[in-house]
Design an enzyme around this catalytic site. Structure first.
Site, PDB file in Angstrom:
ATOM      1  N   GLY A  41       0.854  -1.177   0.000  1.00 29.07           N
ATOM      2  CA  GLY A  41       0.000   0.000   0.000  1.00 29.07           C
ATOM      3  C   GLY A  41       0.887   1.223   0.000  1.00 29.07           C
ATOM      4  N   GLY A  43       0.562   4.185   1.197  1.00 31.41           N
ATOM      5  CA  GLY A  43       0.694   4.864   2.468  1.00 31.41           C
ATOM      6  C   GLY A  43       1.608   4.122   3.422  1.00 31.41           C
ATOM      7  CB  ALA A  44       1.624   0.616   4.626  1.00 26.46           C
ATOM      8  CD  GLU A 140      -2.463   2.892  -3.431  1.00 17.78           C
ATOM      9  OE1 GLU A 140      -1.986   2.363  -4.452  1.00 17.78           O
ATOM     10  OE2 GLU A 140      -2.145   2.533  -2.276  1.00 17.78           O
ATOM     11  N   GLY A 214      11.468   7.534 -14.036  1.00 18.81           N
ATOM     12  CA  GLY A 214      12.001   6.177 -14.071  1.00 18.81           C
ATOM     13  C   GLY A 214      13.503   6.150 -14.258  1.00 18.81           C
ATOM     14  N   GLY A 217      15.566   9.421 -14.367  1.00 19.56           N
ATOM     15  CA  GLY A 217      15.744  10.303 -13.227  1.00 19.56           C
ATOM     16  C   GLY A 217      14.488  11.062 -12.848  1.00 19.56           C
ATOM     17  CG  ASP A 239       9.640  -5.678  -7.524  1.00 17.53           C
ATOM     18  OD1 ASP A 239       9.014  -4.968  -8.334  1.00 17.53           O
ATOM     19  OD2 ASP A 239       9.106  -6.225  -6.549  1.00 17.53           O
ATOM     20  CG  ASP A 245       5.245   3.726  -2.530  1.00 16.27           C
ATOM     21  OD1 ASP A 245       4.626   4.703  -3.001  1.00 16.27           O
ATOM     22  OD2 ASP A 245       4.809   2.566  -2.571  1.00 16.27           O
ATOM     23  NE  ARG A 278      16.435  -5.068   0.073  1.00 20.28           N
ATOM     24  CZ  ARG A 278      17.150  -3.996   0.427  1.00 20.28           C
ATOM     25  NH1 ARG A 278      18.415  -3.912   0.090  1.00 20.28           N
ATOM     26  NH2 ARG A 278      16.590  -3.025   1.112  1.00 20.28           N
TER      27      ARG A 278
END
Length: 298
Positions: A41, A43-44, A140, A214, A217, A239, A245, A278
């Site tokens: 998510g 926010g998280a 969201e 992306g 930059g 990934d 985020d 990662r």
């Protein structure tokens, strides 16, 4: 240096992440290679990323009464985020179905669950926003909730960073309360009808903006005349799911610590690159030392 206080208002999802050589086309079934279940998510993710980047961070949002909700709270708290005001809503937590190909590109389907019920901020939640140095929000959760938080922040002198994602209409009342807007090209186009060729169109809406590009930059501009391209930090991408985020959170932390915004964007670029190395979103969000390792000063 005093620890920056960040409050994140946003979503919490359980991410179900599958990897495969390629992303399936409509109607196509492919065999994948790996599968993980990780908290996510926007926010998280941004709350965890802010805490790992060095902020004292509190998260305001909603989780379901299901087993995913229990796991979400435990994992977010374990990352050093204050979840004392994280709501529990009867029913399902938000879920994101994430598919990642061999190049690190992804396709994501999100079902909001409890996030859609995160409305009507309480006085305690509003007080947390007012006491913060920086408010970070996304789209969201219901936009009315984001607007209420941003207006409370603006009235209290708390800086407002809006990551206008996913792409959707943003009310003028919310934009008027934003100090710094962070968008990718699709989100910028949804707001202005223009993309990377005219990024300064974003400054018709807000006083400061970052357009993420992306592998190319990011661009930063403001109404005082800044117009800067910050190159991406080169890493082997595994990934890219949580990279945006990590970028947004690190940007907010750096700005809250008093860095010049162009330098803050450079530090944020290092955070996004570190995350992309990662698999998974929240589990890949970098700690401060990892960001500093990749940071390239101007």
């Amino acid at each position: 240096m005093r620890q920056t206080r960040v409050v994140v208002v946003g979503s919490a999802n359980m991410d179900l992440v599958a990897t495969a050589p390629a992303l399936p086309r409509p109607g196509e079934t492919l065999l994948g290679t790996d599968f993980v279940t990780v908290p996510g998510g926007k926010g998280a993710n941004q709350a965890v990323a802010a805490a790992r980047a060095g902020a004292a961070c509190a998260f305001l949002g909603a989780i379901g009464s299901d087993s995913f909700g229990v796991t979400l709270r435990a994992r977010i708290t374990a990352a050093g985020v204050d979840t004392g005001q994280l709501r529990v809503v009867y029913g399902a937590s938000g879920v994101a179905l994430v598919m990642v190909n061999a190049d690190g590109e992804n396709a994501i389907l999100v079902t909001p669950g409890a996030n859609g019920a995160f409305t009507g901020l309480t006085e305690a939640e509003l007080a947390a926003v007012r006491d913060a140095d920086v408010l970070v929000a996304q789209l969201e959760v219901p936009v009315e909730t984001v607007t209420a938080a941003a207006l409370a922040a603006r009235a209290a002198g708390t800086r407002v960073v809006l990551n206008a994602a996913p792409a959707r209409p943003v009310p003028a009342e919310l934009l008027a309360a934003v100090d710094l807007l962070v968008v990718n090209e699709n989100e910028a186009r949804a707001l202005t009808g223009r993309g990377r060729d005219e990024p300064r169109a974003l400054l018709d809406l807000v006083p400061r903006a970052v357009l993420t590009l992306g592998a190319e930059g990011a661009w930063y501009g403001d109404r005082d005349g800044a117009d800067v391209h910050v190159p991406a930090v080169k890493v082997d991408v595994v990934d890219s799911t949580g990279a945006g985020d990590a970028f947004t959170a690190a940007l907010a932390v750096a700005w809250g610590e008093g860095r010049d915004l162009v330098d803050a964007v450079r530090w944020a670029a290092a955070a996004g690159a570190a995350c992309a190395r990662r698999l998974g979103a929240s589990v890949a969000l970098p700690r401060r030392a990892e960001i500093d390792e990749l940071y390239v000063p101007g």
